[in-house]
Write an enzyme that holds these catalytic residues in place. Structure first.
Site, PDB file in Angstrom:
ATOM      1  N   GLU A  11      -1.684  -0.516   2.189  1.00 46.79           N
ATOM      2  CA  GLU A  11      -1.493   0.927   2.413  1.00 46.79           C
ATOM      3  C   GLU A  11      -0.312   1.188   3.350  1.00 46.79           C
ATOM      4  OE1 GLU A  11      -6.131   2.479   1.998  1.00 46.79           O
ATOM      5  OE2 GLU A  11      -5.527   1.495   3.848  1.00 46.79           O
ATOM      6  N   GLY A  77     -12.221   6.487  -2.732  1.00 45.76           N
ATOM      7  CA  GLY A  77     -13.016   6.647  -3.936  1.00 45.76           C
ATOM      8  C   GLY A  77     -13.270   8.133  -4.166  1.00 45.76           C
ATOM      9  N   ILE A 151     -18.416   1.922  -1.749  1.00 46.09           N
ATOM     10  CA  ILE A 151     -19.384   2.587  -2.632  1.00 46.09           C
ATOM     11  C   ILE A 151     -19.057   2.294  -4.093  1.00 46.09           C
ATOM     12  CG2 ILE A 151     -20.421   4.807  -3.281  1.00 46.09           C
ATOM     13  CD1 ILE A 151     -20.998   3.916  -0.334  1.00 46.09           C
ATOM     14  N   MET A 171     -13.744   4.372   4.298  1.00 48.54           N
ATOM     15  CA  MET A 171     -14.466   3.585   5.303  1.00 48.54           C
ATOM     16  C   MET A 171     -13.896   3.720   6.708  1.00 48.54           C
ATOM     17  SD  MET A 171     -15.072   0.146   2.949  1.00 48.54           S
ATOM     18  CE  MET A 171     -16.059  -0.677   4.177  1.00 48.54           C
ATOM     19  N   GLU A 172     -13.036   4.723   6.956  1.00 50.98           N
ATOM     20  CA  GLU A 172     -12.374   4.825   8.259  1.00 50.98           C
ATOM     21  C   GLU A 172     -12.282   6.242   8.845  1.00 50.98           C
ATOM     22  OE1 GLU A 172     -10.712   3.291   5.564  1.00 50.98           O
ATOM     23  OE2 GLU A 172     -11.217   1.221   6.087  1.00 50.98           O
ATOM     24  N   ASP A 195     -10.311   4.812  -7.234  1.00 50.38           N
ATOM     25  CA  ASP A 195     -11.484   4.473  -8.054  1.00 50.38           C
ATOM     26  C   ASP A 195     -12.491   5.615  -8.009  1.00 50.38           C
ATOM     27  OD1 ASP A 195     -11.742   2.982  -5.195  1.00 50.38           O
ATOM     28  OD2 ASP A 195     -13.668   3.793  -5.817  1.00 50.38           O
TER      29      ASP A 195
HETATM   30  O1  4EH Z   1     -10.497   0.169   3.741  1.00 47.25           O
HETATM   31  C1  4EH Z   1     -11.502   0.200   2.737  1.00 47.25           C
HETATM   32  C2  4EH Z   1     -10.983  -0.393   1.443  1.00 47.25           C
HETATM   33  C3  4EH Z   1     -12.068  -0.927   0.521  1.00 47.25           C
HETATM   34  S1  4EH Z   1     -12.932  -2.342   1.123  1.00 47.25           S
HETATM   35  C4  4EH Z   1     -11.829   1.628   2.397  1.00 47.25           C
HETATM   36  N1  4EH Z   1     -10.729   2.000   1.527  1.00 47.25           N
HETATM   37  C5  4EH Z   1     -10.354   0.811   0.764  1.00 47.25           C
HETATM   38  C6  4EH Z   1     -10.923   3.240   0.756  1.00 47.25           C
HETATM   39  C7  4EH Z   1     -11.779   3.166  -0.473  1.00 47.25           C
HETATM   40  C8  4EH Z   1     -13.180   3.132  -0.521  1.00 47.25           C
HETATM   41  N2  4EH Z   1     -14.126   3.092   0.445  1.00 47.25           N
HETATM   42  C9  4EH Z   1     -15.426   3.074   0.076  1.00 47.25           C
HETATM   43  C10 4EH Z   1     -11.334   3.201  -1.776  1.00 47.25           C
HETATM   44  N3  4EH Z   1     -12.412   3.216  -2.631  1.00 47.25           N
HETATM   45  C11 4EH Z   1     -13.548   3.177  -1.879  1.00 47.25           C
HETATM   46  C12 4EH Z   1     -14.928   3.163  -2.222  1.00 47.25           C
HETATM   47  N4  4EH Z   1     -15.827   3.108  -1.203  1.00 47.25           N
HETATM   48  N5  4EH Z   1     -15.342   3.213  -3.493  1.00 47.25           N
HETATM   49  C13 4EH Z   1     -12.120  -3.718   0.547  1.00 47.25           C
HETATM   50  C14 4EH Z   1     -11.193  -3.742  -0.437  1.00 47.25           C
HETATM   51  N6  4EH Z   1     -10.598  -4.868  -0.830  1.00 47.25           N
HETATM   52  C15 4EH Z   1     -10.900  -6.018  -0.252  1.00 47.25           C
HETATM   53  C16 4EH Z   1     -11.842  -6.041   0.748  1.00 47.25           C
HETATM   54  N7  4EH Z   1     -12.436  -4.903   1.139  1.00 47.25           N
END
Ligand code: 4EH
Length: 233
Positions: A11, A77, A151, A171-172, A195
């Protein structure tokens, strides 16, 4: 000093390519980049994934590097069905969907002496909306919910949608919202969809992380252009 943060290396990289890096500082098991974009002084970092890492980095950007605003760029997501892969969303406010003290009678997401929702800065959101209008880019505004979970289930996604009226998940943001509210620093949250947060989200995420990260990064750079222009006028 403007603080720019992401969660993942993928990112941050497309943002680092557009700024002039002046110094790299390794601190607290992370790397902080002191940089210039036109006349703007920037400090940038990716925190690593999750709320604790994000809170730590946001705190360090503010307390150690003197960031007076925090701008976050990354992927998310989708919850709202009108959000497709690559679409952009800015948060009106963020929250923590995994906070559960409901056994004590508190609402989901609530911590005593804190709050469920952390508001994002209206001025920064207005800059984003101006940029979107000028460039003819679709930009959605909504609540973004965070938790230490990737998720990938329709059931969990629908619970988060219903409980927090959230439009997107990551997640942040809830952690950075809490830190910036606590320290009194304006906060801006931008995400591009990677996604659907349903079954199969992991596969889509891997496929679209790079592309969606770039979309978010490019929009953030356009916002810096707008901030520079506003300063000069
Ligand atoms: O920093 C985390 C990343 C996924 S974990 C949160 N980010 C991407 C956003 C995200 C997200 N969070 C929760 C995008 N789609 C999401 C979703 N649910 N469906 C990660 C990713 N790749 C390798 C290891 N961990």
């Amino acid at each position: 000093m403007i603080g720019i943060m992401c969660a993942m290396r993928e990112e941050l990289e497309p943002i680092l390519e557009k700024v002039k890096i002046e110094k790299e500082i390794d601190y607290a098991r992370n790397r902080y980049y002191i940089a210039k974009y036109k006349d703007l002084d920037l400090v940038l970092a990716y925190s690593k994934i999750g709320k604790v890492n994000a809170a730590t980095t946001a705190t360090i950007l503010i307390e150690k590097f003197g960031a007076k605003k925090i701008l976050f760029s990354g992927v998310a997501g989708a919850i709202d069905s009108d959000l497709k892969i690559g679409d952009l969303i800015i948060a009106t406010k963020t929250c923590q969907h995994d906070v559960d003290l409901t056994v004590f009678g508190y609402e989901p997401g609530f911590i005593p002496e804190s709050k469920v929702f952390f508001e994002c800065d209206e001025k920064l959101n207005n800059i984003a909306k101006n940029v979107a209008k000028k460039l003819g880019i679709k930009l959605k505004e909504g609540i973004i919910a965070s938790g230490d979970q990737f998720i990938h289930s329709k059931e969990r996604k629908e619970w988060i949608a219903k409980t927090f009226k959230a439009s997107a998940i990551e997640m942040e943001g809830g952690a950075v919202g809490c830190v910036t509210w606590t320290l009194g620093v304006p906060f801006f949250m931008l995400r591009s969809i990677s996604d659907s947060a349903e079954e199969g989200a992991g596969v889509d995420f891997d496929e679209f992380l790079e592309e969606s990260s770039k979309i978010s990064a490019e929009f953030l750079i356009e916002m810096l252009n707008e901030i520079v222009n506003e300063k000069m006028s």
